[in-house]
Scaffold this motif. Structure first.
Motif, PDB file in Angstrom:
ATOM      1  N   GLU A 100       5.216  -3.923-110.097  1.00  0.00           N
ATOM      2  CA  GLU A 100       4.972  -3.856-111.670  1.00  0.00           C
ATOM      3  C   GLU A 100       4.926  -2.531-112.206  1.00  0.00           C
ATOM      4  OE1 GLU A 100       4.367  -6.359-113.765  1.00  0.00           O
ATOM      5  OE2 GLU A 100       4.668  -7.945-112.129  1.00  0.00           O
ATOM      6  N   CYS A 101       4.610  -1.415-111.369  1.00  0.00           N
ATOM      7  CA  CYS A 101       4.269  -0.221-112.079  1.00  0.00           C
ATOM      8  C   CYS A 101       5.445   0.821-111.368  1.00  0.00           C
ATOM      9  CB  CYS A 101       3.033   0.637-111.809  1.00  0.00           C
ATOM     10  SG  CYS A 101       1.626  -0.628-112.558  1.00  0.00           S
ATOM     11  N   GLY A 102       6.414   0.129-110.796  1.00  0.00           N
ATOM     12  CA  GLY A 102       7.448   0.896-110.184  1.00  0.00           C
ATOM     13  C   GLY A 102       8.975   0.328-110.739  1.00  0.00           C
ATOM     14  N   SER A 103       8.675  -0.379-111.855  1.00  0.00           N
ATOM     15  CA  SER A 103      10.126  -1.191-112.365  1.00  0.00           C
ATOM     16  C   SER A 103      10.810  -0.039-113.413  1.00  0.00           C
ATOM     17  CB  SER A 103       9.955  -2.270-112.996  1.00  0.00           C
ATOM     18  OG  SER A 103       9.059  -2.178-114.021  1.00  0.00           O
ATOM     19  N   CYS A 104       9.977   0.679-113.940  1.00  0.00           N
ATOM     20  CA  CYS A 104      10.545   1.693-114.929  1.00  0.00           C
ATOM     21  C   CYS A 104      10.456   3.305-114.447  1.00  0.00           C
ATOM     22  CB  CYS A 104       9.697   1.775-116.110  1.00  0.00           C
ATOM     23  SG  CYS A 104       9.791   0.548-117.139  1.00  0.00           S
ATOM     24  N   HIS A 105       9.890   3.393-113.570  1.00  0.00           N
ATOM     25  CA  HIS A 105       9.728   4.674-112.700  1.00  0.00           C
ATOM     26  C   HIS A 105       9.046   4.525-111.505  1.00  0.00           C
ATOM     27  CE1 HIS A 105       5.422   4.192-113.737  1.00  0.00           C
ATOM     28  NE2 HIS A 105       5.704   4.393-115.244  1.00  0.00           N
ATOM     29  N   PHE A 106       8.991   6.083-110.711  1.00  0.00           N
ATOM     30  CA  PHE A 106       8.477   6.064-109.471  1.00  0.00           C
ATOM     31  C   PHE A 106       7.144   5.333-109.673  1.00  0.00           C
ATOM     32  CE2 PHE A 106       5.912   8.858-106.645  1.00  0.00           C
ATOM     33  CZ  PHE A 106       6.450   8.263-105.640  1.00  0.00           C
ATOM     34  N   ASP A 161       1.075   0.365-125.620  1.00  0.00           N
ATOM     35  CA  ASP A 161       1.591   1.740-125.969  1.00  0.00           C
ATOM     36  C   ASP A 161       1.700   2.479-124.924  1.00  0.00           C
ATOM     37  OD1 ASP A 161       2.663   3.623-127.493  1.00  0.00           O
ATOM     38  OD2 ASP A 161       1.069   3.860-128.865  1.00  0.00           O
ATOM     39  N   HIS A 162       2.440   2.308-123.896  1.00  0.00           N
ATOM     40  CA  HIS A 162       2.433   3.308-122.623  1.00  0.00           C
ATOM     41  C   HIS A 162       3.492   4.291-122.885  1.00  0.00           C
ATOM     42  CE1 HIS A 162       2.143   4.078-118.489  1.00  0.00           C
ATOM     43  NE2 HIS A 162       3.397   3.876-118.362  1.00  0.00           N
ATOM     44  N   PHE A 163       3.297   5.494-123.282  1.00  0.00           N
ATOM     45  CA  PHE A 163       4.206   6.445-123.640  1.00  0.00           C
ATOM     46  C   PHE A 163       5.583   5.913-124.207  1.00  0.00           C
ATOM     47  CE2 PHE A 163       2.157   7.138-119.386  1.00  0.00           C
ATOM     48  CZ  PHE A 163       1.262   8.445-119.759  1.00  0.00           C
ATOM     49  N   ARG A 200      -1.523  11.703-117.869  1.00  0.00           N
ATOM     50  CA  ARG A 200      -0.437  12.167-117.304  1.00  0.00           C
ATOM     51  C   ARG A 200      -0.669  12.990-116.054  1.00  0.00           C
ATOM     52  NH1 ARG A 200       5.028  12.089-119.038  1.00  0.00           N
ATOM     53  NH2 ARG A 200       5.327  11.540-121.180  1.00  0.00           N
ATOM     54  N   ILE A 201      -0.159  12.820-114.877  1.00  0.00           N
ATOM     55  CA  ILE A 201      -0.359  13.788-113.657  1.00  0.00           C
ATOM     56  C   ILE A 201       0.160  15.121-114.153  1.00  0.00           C
ATOM     57  CG2 ILE A 201       0.333  14.113-111.280  1.00  0.00           C
ATOM     58  CD1 ILE A 201       1.012  10.799-111.652  1.00  0.00           C
ATOM     59  N   SER A 202       1.432  15.081-114.578  1.00  0.00           N
ATOM     60  CA  SER A 202       2.103  16.186-114.991  1.00  0.00           C
ATOM     61  C   SER A 202       1.426  17.225-115.935  1.00  0.00           C
ATOM     62  CB  SER A 202       3.503  15.802-115.490  1.00  0.00           C
ATOM     63  OG  SER A 202       3.594  15.080-116.471  1.00  0.00           O
ATOM     64  N   THR A 203       0.244  16.898-116.789  1.00  0.00           N
ATOM     65  CA  THR A 203      -0.306  17.722-117.537  1.00  0.00           C
ATOM     66  C   THR A 203      -1.558  18.271-116.870  1.00  0.00           C
ATOM     67  OG1 THR A 203      -1.326  15.789-118.614  1.00  0.00           O
ATOM     68  CG2 THR A 203       0.719  16.377-119.571  1.00  0.00           C
ATOM     69  N   ARG A 251      15.274  15.753-116.264  1.00  0.00           N
ATOM     70  CA  ARG A 251      14.875  15.327-117.443  1.00  0.00           C
ATOM     71  C   ARG A 251      13.438  15.381-117.525  1.00  0.00           C
ATOM     72  NH1 ARG A 251      18.487  16.683-121.049  1.00  0.00           N
ATOM     73  NH2 ARG A 251      20.295  15.479-121.011  1.00  0.00           N
ATOM     74  N   SER A 252      12.586  14.934-116.818  1.00  0.00           N
ATOM     75  CA  SER A 252      11.342  14.701-116.759  1.00  0.00           C
ATOM     76  C   SER A 252      10.645  15.091-115.598  1.00  0.00           C
ATOM     77  CB  SER A 252      10.940  13.338-117.313  1.00  0.00           C
ATOM     78  OG  SER A 252       9.522  13.331-117.195  1.00  0.00           O
ATOM     79  N   PHE A 253       9.210  15.665-115.763  1.00  0.00           N
ATOM     80  CA  PHE A 253       8.385  16.076-114.446  1.00  0.00           C
ATOM     81  C   PHE A 253       8.078  14.582-113.942  1.00  0.00           C
ATOM     82  CE2 PHE A 253       7.731  20.627-115.394  1.00  0.00           C
ATOM     83  CZ  PHE A 253       7.923  20.921-113.954  1.00  0.00           C
TER      84      PHE A 253
HETATM   85  C1  HEC Z   1       8.503  -0.527-119.582  1.00  0.00           C
HETATM   86  C2  HEC Z   1       8.625   0.530-118.546  1.00  0.00           C
HETATM   87  C3  HEC Z   1       7.279   0.988-117.936  1.00  0.00           C
HETATM   88  C4  HEC Z   1       6.288   0.130-117.191  1.00  0.00           C
HETATM   89  C5  HEC Z   1       6.667  -1.227-116.644  1.00  0.00           C
HETATM   90  C6  HEC Z   1       5.536   1.390-116.545  1.00  0.00           C
HETATM   91  N1  HEC Z   1       5.673   2.343-116.984  1.00  0.00           N
HETATM   92 FE1  HEC Z   1       4.662   4.221-116.817  1.00  0.00          FE
HETATM   93  N2  HEC Z   1       5.743   5.232-117.892  1.00  0.00           N
HETATM   94  C7  HEC Z   1       6.869   4.785-118.866  1.00  0.00           C
HETATM   95  C8  HEC Z   1       7.396   5.704-119.576  1.00  0.00           C
HETATM   96  C9  HEC Z   1       8.621   5.511-120.367  1.00  0.00           C
HETATM   97  C10 HEC Z   1       6.651   7.019-119.153  1.00  0.00           C
HETATM   98  C11 HEC Z   1       6.950   8.614-119.573  1.00  0.00           C
HETATM   99  C12 HEC Z   1       8.074   8.935-118.612  1.00  0.00           C
HETATM  100  C13 HEC Z   1       8.644  10.401-119.136  1.00  0.00           C
HETATM  101  O1  HEC Z   1       7.638  11.240-119.983  1.00  0.00           O
HETATM  102  O2  HEC Z   1       9.322  10.824-118.515  1.00  0.00           O
HETATM  103  C14 HEC Z   1       5.689   6.707-118.248  1.00  0.00           C
HETATM  104  C15 HEC Z   1       4.746   7.413-117.649  1.00  0.00           C
HETATM  105  C16 HEC Z   1       3.695   7.124-116.834  1.00  0.00           C
HETATM  106  C17 HEC Z   1       2.775   8.151-116.437  1.00  0.00           C
HETATM  107  C18 HEC Z   1       2.698   9.542-116.468  1.00  0.00           C
HETATM  108  C19 HEC Z   1       3.673  10.032-115.484  1.00  0.00           C
HETATM  109  C20 HEC Z   1       3.500  11.796-115.743  1.00  0.00           C
HETATM  110  O3  HEC Z   1       4.066  12.284-116.229  1.00  0.00           O
HETATM  111  O4  HEC Z   1       2.648  12.435-114.900  1.00  0.00           O
HETATM  112  C21 HEC Z   1       1.955   7.271-115.533  1.00  0.00           C
HETATM  113  C22 HEC Z   1       0.691   7.770-114.659  1.00  0.00           C
HETATM  114  C23 HEC Z   1       2.238   5.974-115.479  1.00  0.00           C
HETATM  115  N3  HEC Z   1       3.517   5.731-116.226  1.00  0.00           N
HETATM  116  C24 HEC Z   1       1.562   4.929-114.779  1.00  0.00           C
HETATM  117  C25 HEC Z   1       2.064   3.628-114.970  1.00  0.00           C
HETATM  118  C26 HEC Z   1       1.488   2.388-114.304  1.00  0.00           C
HETATM  119  C27 HEC Z   1       0.238   2.384-113.617  1.00  0.00           C
HETATM  120  C28 HEC Z   1       2.067   1.181-114.636  1.00  0.00           C
HETATM  121  C29 HEC Z   1       1.976   0.026-114.172  1.00  0.00           C
HETATM  122  C30 HEC Z   1       0.670  -0.581-115.078  1.00  0.00           C
HETATM  123  C31 HEC Z   1       3.338   1.699-115.411  1.00  0.00           C
HETATM  124  N4  HEC Z   1       3.354   2.798-115.520  1.00  0.00           N
HETATM  125  C32 HEC Z   1       4.110   0.886-115.884  1.00  0.00           C
HETATM  126  C33 HEC Z   1       7.486   3.366-118.687  1.00  0.00           C
HETATM  127  C34 HEC Z   1       6.470   2.444-117.890  1.00  0.00           C
END
Ligand code: HEC
Ligand code: HEC
Length: 193
Positions: free
Chosen positions: A60-66, A87-89, A135-138, A161-163
């Motif tokens: 779930e939380c690794g589909s868009c990023h690490f 409204d997640h970033f 954010r971890i990165s801030t 591109r991004s931390f």
């Molecule tokens: C629909 C895509 C998507 C999903 C699903 C998603 N994220 Fe994200 N997340 C993002 C985006 C976009 C960013 C901003 C990345 C950037 O700034 O480069 C982000 C950033 C983050 C960051 C901040 C990373 C940093 O810069 O330190 C955290 C923490 C995070 N997500 C946690 C989660 C968690 C926990 C979940 C699961 C509940 C989740 N994400 C699911 C898109 C998503």
């Protein structure tokens, strides 16, 4: 086989055994020998944060990023972040209520402020009690560790591109290892040359 290599291996192996006994999973043995910290001290663990051990979280939380390890932010941050997934970033990462509850429980139980791993403690300690970073990165700890990296290496680097893309530079991030000897900035042969 030279002696020092054999010695390194036996230390690596015995550390692996100790870590195995205290229940750390996902330890990968390799032959790089960076456990020595100087002043007669050996690194206690090759892992900086506890690796993710939850398949649902990874999915779930690794589909868009690490999939960031829970030990990289305090529980209060995970709570706030999980409360605002619509409204997640600037993206919609909304989950149904039961899934969100399950993931919040996993994140908070393994958060930086409840973990004994080195980086978790460092991140926790760098934050004021009323500071709730999303954010971890801030975090102050993160900024201190990355202050030598220029915009050219990160933001303006088409391969990074991004931390937020930890895994692009930290070659063993998925295992929970963030040690500076396992870093490579894409496009830069030796980032600190
Ligand atoms: C629909 C895509 C998507 C999903 C699903 C998603 N994220 Fe994200 N997340 C993002 C985006 C976009 C960013 C901003 C990345 C950037 O700034 O480069 C982000 C950033 C983050 C960051 C901040 C990373 C940093 O810069 O330190 C955290 C923490 C995070 N997500 C946690 C989660 C968690 C926990 C979940 C699961 C509940 C989740 N994400 C699911 C898109 C998503
Ligand atoms: C553009 C590449 C890059 C990205 C992306 C990146 N890092 Fe790093 N990181 C580095 C470099 C290079 C160092 C070593 C800095 C130094 O020694 O001065 C480092 C150092 C660290 C350290 C301290 C290691 C030590 O031995 O002291 C930690 C912890 C860390 N990073 C975690 C993260 C996490 C977590 C993320 C993602 C949220 C991340 N990094 C994203 C390049 C990166």
């Amino acid at each position: 086989m030279n002696n020092s290599k054999n010695k390194t291996w036996s230390i690596v192996l015995s550390m692996g055994l100790v870590l195995g006994l205290i229940g750390v999973s996902g330890l990968v043995l390799s032959d790089d020998d960076d456990e020595y910290e100087g002043n007669g001290r050996w690194r206690q663990s090759r892992l900086d944060v506890a690796p993710v051990n939850n398949a649902f979280y990874k999915e779930e939380c690794g589909s868009c990023h690490f999939p960031y390890q829970p030990g990289l932010l305090p529980a209060r941050s995970w709570q706030k972040l999980m409360g605002g997934l619509e409204d997640h970033f600037s993206e919609n990462a909304e989950l149904d209520a039961a899934d969100a509850r399950q993931l919040t429980a996993y994140l908070t139980a393994n958060a930086a402020d409840t973990s004994n791993y080195k980086r978790s403690r460092g991140i926790s300690r760098s934050l004021a009690k009323d500071d709730v970073p999303l954010r971890i990165s801030t975090t102050r700890y993160f900024k201190r560790k990355h202050h030598e990296l220029s915009a050219r290496m990160v933001k303006n680097n088409p391969e990074v591109r991004s931390f937020s893309n930890c895994q692009l530079c930290h070659t063993r991030a998925a295992q929970g290892a963030y040690n500076e000897h396992q870093v490579k900035v894409p496009g830069y042969a030796g980032w600190d040359d």
